[in-house]
Enzyme design. Structure first.
Site, PDB file in Angstrom:
ATOM      1  N   GLY A 165       2.244   2.515  10.836  1.00 20.81           N
ATOM      2  CA  GLY A 165       3.244   3.429  10.632  1.00 20.81           C
ATOM      3  C   GLY A 165       4.116   4.042  11.962  1.00 20.81           C
ATOM      4  N   SER A 202       3.526  -2.089  10.226  1.00 21.78           N
ATOM      5  CA  SER A 202       4.702  -2.075  10.428  1.00 21.78           C
ATOM      6  C   SER A 202       5.537  -3.309   9.974  1.00 21.78           C
ATOM      7  CB  SER A 202       5.255  -1.835  11.933  1.00 21.78           C
ATOM      8  OG  SER A 202       4.813  -0.156  12.108  1.00 21.78           O
ATOM      9  N   GLU A 256      -5.324  -4.793  10.665  1.00 20.77           N
ATOM     10  CA  GLU A 256      -4.345  -3.656  10.901  1.00 20.77           C
ATOM     11  C   GLU A 256      -4.715  -3.108  12.147  1.00 20.77           C
ATOM     12  OE1 GLU A 256      -2.508  -2.690   6.928  1.00 20.77           O
ATOM     13  OE2 GLU A 256      -4.042  -1.546   7.155  1.00 20.77           O
ATOM     14  N   ASN A 268       0.934  -1.147   0.177  1.00 21.46           N
ATOM     15  CA  ASN A 268       0.002  -0.058  -0.107  1.00 21.46           C
ATOM     16  C   ASN A 268       1.028   1.307  -0.203  1.00 21.46           C
ATOM     17  OD1 ASN A 268      -1.865   1.886   0.417  1.00 21.46           O
ATOM     18  ND2 ASN A 268      -2.312   1.250   2.487  1.00 21.46           N
ATOM     19  N   TRP A 269       0.778   1.837  -1.182  1.00 21.81           N
ATOM     20  CA  TRP A 269       1.934   3.004  -1.210  1.00 21.81           C
ATOM     21  C   TRP A 269       1.274   4.183  -0.532  1.00 21.81           C
ATOM     22  CZ3 TRP A 269       3.771   2.546  -7.138  1.00 21.81           C
ATOM     23  CH2 TRP A 269       4.432   1.395  -7.246  1.00 21.81           C
ATOM     24  N   LYS A 270       0.012   4.238  -0.268  1.00 16.84           N
ATOM     25  CA  LYS A 270      -0.703   5.483   0.393  1.00 16.84           C
ATOM     26  C   LYS A 270      -0.106   6.619  -0.642  1.00 16.84           C
ATOM     27  CE  LYS A 270      -0.135   3.359   4.756  1.00 16.84           C
ATOM     28  NZ  LYS A 270      -0.119   3.336   6.180  1.00 16.84           N
ATOM     29  N   GLY A 272       2.904  -1.067   4.476  1.00 11.82           N
ATOM     30  CA  GLY A 272       2.957   0.464   3.892  1.00 11.82           C
ATOM     31  C   GLY A 272       4.347   0.844   3.618  1.00 11.82           C
ATOM     32  N   GLY A 273       4.877   1.510   4.596  1.00 10.51           N
ATOM     33  CA  GLY A 273       6.262   2.003   4.505  1.00 10.51           C
ATOM     34  C   GLY A 273       7.087   0.970   3.774  1.00 10.51           C
ATOM     35  N   HIS A 290      -9.682   0.893   5.155  1.00 14.76           N
ATOM     36  CA  HIS A 290      -8.299   1.245   5.635  1.00 14.76           C
ATOM     37  C   HIS A 290      -8.562   2.334   6.922  1.00 14.76           C
ATOM     38  CE1 HIS A 290      -4.161   2.624   6.413  1.00 14.76           C
ATOM     39  NE2 HIS A 290      -3.900   1.446   5.806  1.00 14.76           N
ATOM     40  N   GLU A 341      -6.925   4.822   8.066  1.00 18.86           N
ATOM     41  CA  GLU A 341      -6.652   6.185   7.771  1.00 18.86           C
ATOM     42  C   GLU A 341      -7.940   6.664   6.923  1.00 18.86           C
ATOM     43  OE1 GLU A 341      -3.058   5.545   5.403  1.00 18.86           O
ATOM     44  OE2 GLU A 341      -2.102   4.990   7.144  1.00 18.86           O
TER      45      GLU A 341
HETATM   46  P1  PGA Z   1       2.788   0.120   7.668  1.00 17.26           P
HETATM   47  O1  PGA Z   1       1.456   0.713   6.858  1.00 17.26           O
HETATM   48  O2  PGA Z   1       3.485  -0.898   6.860  1.00 17.26           O
HETATM   49  O3  PGA Z   1       3.558   1.642   7.081  1.00 17.26           O
HETATM   50  O4  PGA Z   1       2.520   0.219   9.123  1.00 17.26           O
HETATM   51  C1  PGA Z   1       0.418  -0.355   6.986  1.00 17.26           C
HETATM   52  C2  PGA Z   1      -0.959  -0.159   6.204  1.00 17.26           C
HETATM   53  O5  PGA Z   1      -1.311   0.927   6.525  1.00 17.26           O
HETATM   54  O6  PGA Z   1      -1.363  -0.793   5.349  1.00 17.26           O
END
Ligand code: PGA
Length: 251
Positions: A174, A214, A168, A10-12, A235-236, A96, A98
């Site tokens: 993050g 993470s 998640e 997930n590149w956000k 994500g990251g 998600h 967010e």
């Molecule tokens: P993260 O994000 O790996 O940066 O914690 C995961 C996500 O939100 O899908």
């Protein structure tokens, strides 16, 4: 049941055009191990270019990070299922944390988005997970059960094939803090039991449940080796080719 692993990136809201292209090219040139499926969720504006780079290979699929529930119409700035489908997406993320937090997406709206995807032959990667205060007060299983109940349980058993779940925990997204493999397994097992009660054991056994929060090269092996953890939503660490590749090659 021997489920394959899914590693989704997930590149956000990251990566401008050239970096998105470079990362995709890097991933495409690498071999994907047997039994692993990779999904990339770039920003909408990169779907065309990334999709073209993925053409002709079958182990990396394309996902949108979001989609609107309506078929079409006067929704300035929004993107429909039909549009993402026409760019080669087979999946979209739904729910998600967010989007729940910053865009006030309700359980009901998420159910509508899932319906819109399924109606058009796409699959949903449906994200659930509890905030820190809920983890601390111990009601995290009930919290996640509610999310699943309210956005997913209107589906019938045949529709479940088009669902991937992603657990998640918000406190791990993050933050660098990861759920322990045991904490992930506990929740994943709980989710699978819920699905089994509602849809039967065969459907529950076939369901992919990804862990997100993470995930990095250092913890992917331990997390993914849990019985009910079928891969990760990353994500990251999905923004760096080397890190993402080593998660894909977690074994
Ligand atoms: P993260 O994000 O790996 O940066 O914690 C995961 C996500 O939100 O899908």
């Amino acid at each position: 049941m021997n489920r394959n692993k899914i590693v989704a990136g997930n590149w956000k809201m990251n990566l401008a055009k050239n970096d998105a292209i470079k990362l995709t090219e890097d991933l495409v040139s690498d071999s994907i191990p047997e039994g692993v499926k990779v999904i990339l969720a770039p920003s909408f504006v990169h779907l065309d270019r990334v999709g073209k780079l993925l053409e002709g290979q079958s182990s990396i699929s394309l996902a949108a990070q979001n989609v609107h529930a309506a078929e079409k119409g006067a929704y300035t700035g929004e993107i429909s299922v039909d549009m993402i489908k026409s760019y080669g997406c087979s999946y979209a993320l739904v729910g998600h944390s967010e989007r729940r937090a910053y865009f006030n997406e309700s359980h009901e709206l998420l159910a509508q988005k899932i319906d819109a995807l399924l109606k058009n032959g796409l699959s949903a990667i449906f994200c659930v997970g509890e905030p820190l205060e809920i983890r601390k007060d111990g009601s995290y299983k009930e919290y996640v059960s509610q999310q699943i109940n309210d956005s997913l349980f209107h589906l019938d058993a045949s529709q479940l094939d088009a669902i991937i779940l992603a657990y998640e925990p918000i406190w791990a997204i993050g933050t660098g803090e990861t759920a322990s493999p045991e904490q992930a397994q506990e929740m994943h097992q709980h989710i699978r039991e819920m699905i089994s009660e509602k849809y039967g054991e065969a459907k529950a056994e076939a369901l992919h449940i990804l862990y997100g929060g993470s995930v990095k090269p250092a913890n992917a092996t331990d997390l993914f080796s849990q019985a009910d953890v079928d891969g990760g939503l990353v994500g990251g660490a999905s923004l760096k080719a080397e890190d993402f590749k080593s998660i894909i090659h977690y074994k």
